[in-house]
Design a protein around this motif. Structure first.
Motif, PDB file in Angstrom:
ATOM      1  N   ILE B  23       0.839  -1.210   0.000  1.00  0.00           N
ATOM      2  CA  ILE B  23       0.000   0.000   0.000  1.00  0.00           C
ATOM      3  C   ILE B  23       0.871   1.256   0.000  1.00  0.00           C
ATOM      4  O   ILE B  23       0.640   2.202  -0.759  1.00  0.00           O
ATOM      5  CB  ILE B  23      -0.963  -0.005   1.208  1.00  0.00           C
ATOM      6  N   ALA B  24       1.905   1.242   0.864  1.00  0.00           N
ATOM      7  CA  ALA B  24       2.787   2.417   0.948  1.00  0.00           C
ATOM      8  C   ALA B  24       3.514   2.630  -0.380  1.00  0.00           C
ATOM      9  O   ALA B  24       3.630   3.762  -0.872  1.00  0.00           O
ATOM     10  CB  ALA B  24       3.789   2.235   2.087  1.00  0.00           C
ATOM     11  N   TRP B  25       3.987   1.554  -0.951  1.00  0.00           N
ATOM     12  CA  TRP B  25       4.702   1.653  -2.231  1.00  0.00           C
ATOM     13  C   TRP B  25       3.756   2.139  -3.330  1.00  0.00           C
ATOM     14  O   TRP B  25       4.115   3.001  -4.143  1.00  0.00           O
ATOM     15  CB  TRP B  25       5.296   0.285  -2.594  1.00  0.00           C
ATOM     16  N   GLY B  26       2.565   1.612  -3.322  1.00  0.00           N
ATOM     17  CA  GLY B  26       1.584   2.040  -4.318  1.00  0.00           C
ATOM     18  C   GLY B  26       1.232   3.510  -4.163  1.00  0.00           C
ATOM     19  O   GLY B  26       1.150   4.251  -5.150  1.00  0.00           O
ATOM     20  N   TRP B  27       1.061   3.926  -2.906  1.00  0.00           N
ATOM     21  CA  TRP B  27       0.743   5.340  -2.662  1.00  0.00           C
ATOM     22  C   TRP B  27       1.878   6.231  -3.133  1.00  0.00           C
ATOM     23  O   TRP B  27       1.670   7.249  -3.783  1.00  0.00           O
ATOM     24  CB  TRP B  27       0.485   5.568  -1.167  1.00  0.00           C
ATOM     25  N   TRP B  28       3.114   5.849  -2.820  1.00  0.00           N
ATOM     26  CA  TRP B  28       4.266   6.668  -3.186  1.00  0.00           C
ATOM     27  C   TRP B  28       4.435   6.705  -4.711  1.00  0.00           C
ATOM     28  O   TRP B  28       4.701   7.752  -5.292  1.00  0.00           O
ATOM     29  CB  TRP B  28       5.524   6.143  -2.516  1.00  0.00           C
ATOM     30  N   THR B  29       4.238   5.561  -5.347  1.00  0.00           N
ATOM     31  CA  THR B  29       4.332   5.513  -6.809  1.00  0.00           C
ATOM     32  C   THR B  29       3.276   6.414  -7.440  1.00  0.00           C
ATOM     33  O   THR B  29       3.560   7.201  -8.354  1.00  0.00           O
ATOM     34  CB  THR B  29       4.151   4.064  -7.318  1.00  0.00           C
ATOM     35  N   TYR B  30       2.058   6.296  -6.920  1.00  0.00           N
ATOM     36  CA  TYR B  30       0.980   7.147  -7.440  1.00  0.00           C
ATOM     37  C   TYR B  30       1.321   8.621  -7.242  1.00  0.00           C
ATOM     38  O   TYR B  30       1.126   9.453  -8.141  1.00  0.00           O
ATOM     39  CB  TYR B  30      -0.334   6.805  -6.734  1.00  0.00           C
ATOM     40  N   THR B  31       1.845   8.948  -6.054  1.00  0.00           N
ATOM     41  CA  THR B  31       2.173  10.340  -5.750  1.00  0.00           C
ATOM     42  C   THR B  31       3.269  10.859  -6.683  1.00  0.00           C
ATOM     43  O   THR B  31       3.161  11.962  -7.230  1.00  0.00           O
ATOM     44  CB  THR B  31       2.631  10.468  -4.287  1.00  0.00           C
TER      45      THR B  31
END
Lengths: 210, 153
Positions: B23-31
């Motif tokens: 989730i954290a990686w996905g959020w950071w990638t999206y950001t």
């Protein structure tokens, strides 16, 4: 936008009329007060094109979505323009005199049959003016200049009506409403034989060649 | 029974950690993707000079919290009047389709400002020097909102 008006011709009275109309247009285009106008203006683009004559003349093109302009104007808070309105008590004597002359010009044109040119004096300069459809046309021809100004009558009327209402300010909502209602088309064109200024609304963001 | 009892919570913990990481990686990638890349490129033909700097706009998320509050407040007060206009401009530009905002040509000098995708592109050419700046609108909006929030009450 003042930078876009060539400095020398802008001192001429007829170009001051065009400049005043242009300011009204641009400032009006910046108004966000009229929802209906905003709706119809959503797909319109305000274009400004300035071409200086001569080999080293500059070429300026500015394109602004009308919706963007409408959103920004109410946020401007300066002495002369605030809350989407131009304060008339901030106009200097020359500008106030311009408004009086424009009122006289409008009256002269209204009294004449459509298409018939009437001779008017603007700041000691003689011009020919007429109505052509929904536009007010002005012509000045002398030895070295050739000026053509075309301004929508509705726009002139909106500016004068706001001034006549005596609120001490021009509500630009009327101007934007007029512009949006007219849809795409020329707003102001000036050709003094050397420089050209054109302000118009279009449904597309690209500048056409003209 | 004993082995199963021991493994179950461990599996749950590992799965939870993995899920949190994803989730954290996905959020950071999206950001990072949504904030875009800031780019500055300067070229001088006469000096054979070419400088190019690129940086993810999302770095602002990491850097701004580290800036001293006083400095943010000072910067916020300086842009206090212009900030609402610029933020509205950014928001409307993000909604607008791609277009050329300003184009100025004079002799061999050219200045163009384009809106392309979620970016504002500034191009300046004077025959010898060429400057290209790409500014993600979302990054600019974020920085301005942080400065405005830090400005004088």
């Amino acid at each position: 936008m003042a930078l876009l008006i060539p400095p020398a011709p802008a001192r001429r009275p007829l170009l001051r009329l065009a400049a005043l109309a242009a300011v009204g247009v641009l400032a009006g285009a910046l108004s966000g007060a009229v929802a209906a106008a905003a709706a119809s203006g959503r797909d319109l683009w305000l274009h400004v094109a300035v071409d200086e004559g001569g080999p080293d003349g500059s070429r300026v093109r500015v394109t602004v979505p009308l919706a963007l302009a409408q959103a920004i104007l109410p946020l401007i808070d300066e002495d002369e323009i605030s809350g989407g309105k131009i304060r008339l008590d901030c106009l200097d004597e020359g500008e106030a005199n311009d408004l009086r002359e424009i009122r006289a010009l409008r009256a002269a044109v209204a009294a004449a049959p459509e298409g018939e040119f009437v001779r008017v004096t603007l700041d000691d300069e003689t011009a020919l003016a007429t109505r052509s459809g929904a536009n007010l046309l002005l012509r000045v021809d002398d030895e070295d200049t050739r000026v053509r100004v075309r301004v929508p009558l509705d726009l002139v009327d909106a500016i004068l009506a706001a001034e006549a209402a005596g609120h001490g300010e021009i509500d630009l909502a009327a101007t934007i409403k007029t512009l949006a209602a007219q849809g795409p088309g020329d707003i102001v064109t000036v050709d003094d034989g050397h420089d050209q200024v054109r302000i118009w609304l279009d449904a597309k963001p690209e500048h056409d060649q003209r | 029974m004993q082995l199963r009892d021991l493994r179950k919570p461990r599996h749950i913990a590992i799965a939870s950690l993995l899920l949190a990481f994803v989730i954290a990686w996905g959020w950071w990638t999206y950001t990072v993707v949504s904030f875009g890349m800031m780019t500055v490129r300067v070229r001088e033909a006469s000096r054979d000079f070419d400088l190019s700097i690129s940086c993810p706009g999302a770095v602002a998320l990491l850097v701004l919290p580290l800036v001293p509050a006083d400095a943010l407040r000072e910067a916020g007060s300086e842009i206090e009047r212009a900030a609402p206009i610029v933020r509205t401009l950014m928001a409307e530009l993000r909604r607008a389709p791609d277009f050329t905002l300003v184009s100025v040509e004079e002799c061999d000098e050219r200045v163009n400002v384009h809106k392309r995708g979620g970016n504002l592109l500034v191009e300046v050419d004077d025959g010898d020097t060429s400057v290209r700046v790409k500014l993600p609108l979302r990054t600019a909006d974020y920085v301005l909102s942080r400065l405005a929030a830090a400005g004088p009450a």
